[in-house]
Design a protein around this motif. Structure first.
Motif, PDB file in Angstrom:
ATOM      1  N   GLU A  82       0.830  -1.204   0.000  1.00  0.00           N
ATOM      2  CA  GLU A  82       0.000   0.000   0.000  1.00  0.00           C
ATOM      3  C   GLU A  82       0.868   1.258   0.000  1.00  0.00           C
ATOM      4  O   GLU A  82       0.550   2.248  -0.671  1.00  0.00           O
ATOM      5  N   GLN A  83       1.968   1.214   0.736  1.00  0.00           N
ATOM      6  CA  GLN A  83       2.877   2.360   0.752  1.00  0.00           C
ATOM      7  C   GLN A  83       3.500   2.568  -0.626  1.00  0.00           C
ATOM      8  O   GLN A  83       3.609   3.700  -1.098  1.00  0.00           O
ATOM      9  N   LEU A  88       3.693   5.601  -5.775  1.00  0.00           N
ATOM     10  CA  LEU A  88       3.537   5.615  -7.235  1.00  0.00           C
ATOM     11  C   LEU A  88       2.413   6.553  -7.670  1.00  0.00           C
ATOM     12  O   LEU A  88       2.543   7.270  -8.676  1.00  0.00           O
ATOM     13  N   GLN A  89       1.325   6.565  -6.942  1.00  0.00           N
ATOM     14  CA  GLN A  89       0.227   7.473  -7.274  1.00  0.00           C
ATOM     15  C   GLN A  89       0.672   8.925  -7.130  1.00  0.00           C
ATOM     16  O   GLN A  89       0.288   9.784  -7.931  1.00  0.00           O
ATOM     17  N   GLU A  90       1.480   9.180  -6.108  1.00  0.00           N
ATOM     18  CA  GLU A  90       1.989  10.544  -5.928  1.00  0.00           C
ATOM     19  C   GLU A  90       2.888  10.935  -7.097  1.00  0.00           C
ATOM     20  O   GLU A  90       2.785  12.054  -7.621  1.00  0.00           O
ATOM     21  N   ASN A  91       3.749  10.002  -7.546  1.00  0.00           N
ATOM     22  CA  ASN A  91       4.618  10.283  -8.699  1.00  0.00           C
ATOM     23  C   ASN A  91       3.797  10.519  -9.962  1.00  0.00           C
ATOM     24  O   ASN A  91       4.102  11.414 -10.763  1.00  0.00           O
ATOM     25  N   GLY A  95       3.619  13.875 -12.200  1.00  0.00           N
ATOM     26  CA  GLY A  95       3.859  13.825 -13.642  1.00  0.00           C
ATOM     27  C   GLY A  95       2.720  14.451 -14.424  1.00  0.00           C
ATOM     28  O   GLY A  95       2.946  15.184 -15.400  1.00  0.00           O
ATOM     29  N   GLN A  96       1.493  14.166 -14.017  1.00  0.00           N
ATOM     30  CA  GLN A  96       0.332  14.758 -14.701  1.00  0.00           C
ATOM     31  C   GLN A  96       0.319  16.277 -14.528  1.00  0.00           C
ATOM     32  O   GLN A  96      -0.021  17.016 -15.463  1.00  0.00           O
TER      33      GLN A  96
END
Length: 135
Positions: A82-83, A88-91, A95-96
């Motif tokens: 989960e961490q 990865l979601q933060e990266n 990026g977006q």
């Protein structure tokens, strides 16, 4: 005969007295069980358990401890995954945001008014009919 009557009377009195004593004795003493059961010590209780039962209990305890450790291990692994997913979601979101910023900058740089202004500053003439937007 008088002697016989006196002797009979004394026997009758002794019988009545002994009956009174026997009647009072049972009511005075409590009824107790014949056999007193003494609780067994833990070692004696274990002696009554068979080897198979001991083996099964040992396996059960080992299985419970193993399941507990497995549960802790799985929860730790899930927490780590989960961490990783959240990082990865933060990266991806960063990026977006960078892509959006660069698209806005590209749109600002490719405006036709800006291109005309730069061309005039450099001494070029631009026919507005032939001007098109660069994609």
């Amino acid at each position: 005969m008088a002697e016989l009557k006196a002797q009979n009377a004394s026997y009758e009195m002794e019988d009545e007295f002994s009956q009174e004593q026997t009647n009072t004795q049972p009511s005075d003493t409590p009824n107790r069980p014949d056999v007193v059961v003494v609780p067994l010590s833990p070692t004696r209780k274990l002696e009554k358990i068979s080897r198979l039962e001991k083996f099964l209990v040992a396996i059960l305890v080992t299985a419970l401890i193993g399941l507990g450790l497995l549960t802790i291990s799985l929860r730790t692994t899930i927490s780590e995954v989960e961490q990783d997913v959240s990082s990865l979601q933060e990266n991806v979101s960063q990026g977006q945001a960078e892509v959006t910023r660069l698209q806005q900058e590209k749109n600002e740089l490719t405006k036709s008014e800006r291109i005309q202004k730069i061309a005039e500053d450099k001494g070029l003439s631009i026919d507005s009919e032939h001007l098109r937007k660069v994609k």
